[in-house]
Scaffold this active site. Sequence first.
Site, PDB file in Angstrom:
ATOM      1  N   GLY A 132       0.832  -1.206   0.000  1.00  0.00           N
ATOM      2  CA  GLY A 132       0.000   0.000   0.000  1.00  0.00           C
ATOM      3  C   GLY A 132       0.857   1.242   0.000  1.00  0.00           C
ATOM      4  CG  ASN A 133      -0.332   4.613  -1.578  1.00  0.00           C
ATOM      5  OD1 ASN A 133      -1.036   5.438  -1.008  1.00  0.00           O
ATOM      6  ND2 ASN A 133      -0.737   3.948  -2.654  1.00  0.00           N
TER       7      ASN A 133
END
Length: 405
Positions: A206-207
């Site tokens: 993810g980020n």
Amino acid sequence: MRIVVGVGGGIAAYKACSLVRKFTETGHDVRVIPTESALQFVGKATFEALSGNPVHTGVFADVPEVPHVRIGQEADLVVIAPATADLMARAASGRADDLLTATLLTARCPVVFAPAMHTEMWEHPATIANVATLRAHGSTVMEPASGRLTGADTGPGRLPEPEEIFALASLLLERSDALPRDLEGRRVVVSAGGTREPLDPVRFLGNRSSGKQGYAMARVAAQRGAQVTLIAGNTIGLEPPAAVEVVHVTTAEQMGTAVDKHSVGADAVIMAAAVADFRPVNVAAAKIKKGAHEPNSIELTKNRDILAGLVQARRDGHLAGLAIVGFAAETGDEHGDVLTHARAKLARKGCDLLVVNAVGEGKAFEVDNNDGWLLGADGTEQSLDHGSKALLASRVLDALGPLLR
Ligand code: CTP
């Protein structure tokens, strides 16, 4: 700043308490003016304790101080929450039969009404006309949220959440003008948040995108009159903005499918989401365990570029007239500074506007404020002053308006 919080007589009056608190916690001087019927729902002492100021409903208290004129004249912002059908009717016709309506007549600062009433009342021609009159007088009348009303009914008419009223009120203080209704009749698609690319049933790549900037874009566009679809990836527990259709997705592929679907017939797409460029080639059906078959690398494959796909579709004539806005979170490096990279990205992506944020050192991600630059395909470059994410959204929409067909 001097903020007047006017409270109408509806069950949502209790939410005005949180709103008052938000204003006092951010250092504002708050005067609460309830209507007589609002005090049926929340007691005077509550508003006095929360605001630290005396609370009156009529014009005959503290007469030597002429409060029915002075409070309005001295206010920097008036927020009415909840604005009931009756209160808006009285305000629209210029009545001054209590302290709140007298204050509304003397205020020359931005005024925001946050409506709350049953759907039938909101959709009644009398209310529609009153809302139009208040807007013509320069007030901002928010779109109400949809959802559960008092009792079992649902539909538009629910008070927007205090956070949302606070965000919009703060935006008006930053902009110091009413919010234009320039997007009425427009369909706008906004993507927000980060995508998650699964590795196994419990892990993902993810980020750090929080979704706050995209949510602010959607919220401000809806409050400017647009019909907004928000394609939301992972966000940090954000409340859905009032009057916005939210479509939840997880992966970049799902986001692409949703954006493609909702772009058909839209006037603008704003890609504020942080879309993962790569995803794991293999997604394990069961949790990856320590032990005999420990992986030592993750093989990745590229995700398609949703924004570039929209630009290509428009070139091919499928999305003719669609305005396309991209976002770029950049850091400078040995090849160039933030703006150099951003100009190259704008050329490469072929969108109409590129919103550029410098990231790193606590900037842009997860925080409530933002700044940057707005680059236009026509070569225009504008710096976006530091301010709330709603202010940045509002500046982007100012630039987007003239690009709409
Ligand atoms: N974007 C997209 N699809 C992707 C990746 C990005 O639509 N697969 C969109 C983002 O929503 C954003 C814009 O493209 O509006 C720029 O995103 P960014 O990650 O900065 O661009 P990249 O093309 O990934 O550029 P780079 O990684 O080279 O900086």
